[in-house]
Design an enzyme around this catalytic site. Structure first.
Site, PDB file in Angstrom:
ATOM      1  N   CYS A  67       0.820  -1.212   0.000  1.00 43.79           N
ATOM      2  CA  CYS A  67       0.000   0.000   0.000  1.00 43.79           C
ATOM      3  C   CYS A  67       0.857   1.268   0.000  1.00 43.79           C
ATOM      4  CB  CYS A  67      -0.963   0.019   1.195  1.00 43.79           C
ATOM      5  SG  CYS A  67      -0.160   0.252   2.794  1.00 43.79           S
ATOM      6  N   HIS A 104      -2.071  11.611  15.555  1.00 45.53           N
ATOM      7  CA  HIS A 104      -2.648  10.851  14.441  1.00 45.53           C
ATOM      8  C   HIS A 104      -1.551   9.941  13.895  1.00 45.53           C
ATOM      9  CE1 HIS A 104      -4.736   9.833  10.745  1.00 45.53           C
ATOM     10  NE2 HIS A 104      -3.651  10.216  10.073  1.00 45.53           N
ATOM     11  N   HIS A 107      -4.562   4.652   9.867  1.00 46.86           N
ATOM     12  CA  HIS A 107      -5.886   4.019   9.901  1.00 46.86           C
ATOM     13  C   HIS A 107      -5.736   2.505  10.000  1.00 46.86           C
ATOM     14  CE1 HIS A 107      -6.800   7.968   8.172  1.00 46.86           C
ATOM     15  NE2 HIS A 107      -7.970   7.813   8.750  1.00 46.86           N
ATOM     16  N   ASP A 111      -8.480  -5.616   5.870  1.00 47.48           N
ATOM     17  CA  ASP A 111      -7.991  -6.389   4.725  1.00 47.48           C
ATOM     18  C   ASP A 111      -6.576  -6.933   4.957  1.00 47.48           C
ATOM     19  OD1 ASP A 111      -6.531  -4.045   4.594  1.00 47.48           O
ATOM     20  OD2 ASP A 111      -7.165  -3.512   2.567  1.00 47.48           O
ATOM     21  N   ARG A 119      -5.161  -4.556   9.088  1.00 40.07           N
ATOM     22  CA  ARG A 119      -3.983  -3.888   8.513  1.00 40.07           C
ATOM     23  C   ARG A 119      -3.909  -2.501   9.121  1.00 40.07           C
ATOM     24  NH1 ARG A 119      -3.594  -0.372   3.834  1.00 40.07           N
ATOM     25  NH2 ARG A 119      -5.701  -1.064   3.301  1.00 40.07           N
ATOM     26  N   CYS A 121      -2.355   0.633   8.886  1.00 42.78           N
ATOM     27  CA  CYS A 121      -1.642   1.391   7.867  1.00 42.78           C
ATOM     28  C   CYS A 121      -1.198   2.702   8.521  1.00 42.78           C
ATOM     29  CB  CYS A 121      -2.575   1.632   6.691  1.00 42.78           C
ATOM     30  SG  CYS A 121      -1.792   2.422   5.295  1.00 42.78           S
TER      31      CYS A 121
END
Length: 150
Positions: A67, A104, A107, A111, A119, A121
């Site tokens: 990704c 932050h 996310h 998947d 996951r 990410c």
């Protein structure tokens, strides 16, 4: 009077963090995919919050998701992250934040490759890596046992 935590002083944070680190952690930004520090990083150790130093993820749970950002199957401990609904940009996502500094991070998606199908990410700009050989010196010695076999 209570003393401010280092991450509560936004002006100090702006001086401490790079522009992208500040944008990601404080303004829910996203760094460029495939052009960030840890997406292809394979060294053994832990990843901590760039702002507070909270331990977040291990290299054991990191995998190549294609990704363009570092991806993990699970956090090191649920004690250092929090999740919240994020419907920005007309998407339904779950945002991942550090618990202590409220940075932050990225996310979490469903998947992933494991039985949990998760996951995480995460933006490299929200992380600092600590190699297994530096854990004790950096104050994270309690995690050294995780890497005895690695």
């Amino acid at each position: 009077m209570d003393e401010k935590k280092p991450w509560e002083d936004k002006e100090q944070l702006k001086k401490k963090l790079s522009k992208i680190q500040y944008e990601v952690t404080q303004n829910q930004g996203t760094e460029p995919s495939f052009d960030n520090e840890y997406w292809e990083h394979n060294q053994v150790g832990i990843y901590v919050d760039i702002v507070s130093g909270e331990p977040l993820f291990t290299s054991i749970d990191k995998y190549q998701s294609s990704c363009g950002w570092p991806s993990f199957t699970k956090p090191l401990s649920g004690d250092h992250i929090k999740e919240k609904a994020d419907d920005s940009y007309s998407m339904n996502r779950i945002e991942v934040r550090s618990k202590q500094a409220d940075s932050h991070l990225g996310h979490v998606f469903n998947d992933g490759p494991t039985s949990t199908k998760l996951r995480y990410c995460i933006n490299s700009a929200a992380l600092r890596f600590i190699a297994k050989e530096d854990l004790v010196r950096e104050g994270y010695g309690e995690y050294a046992e995780l890497f005895k076999a690695h």
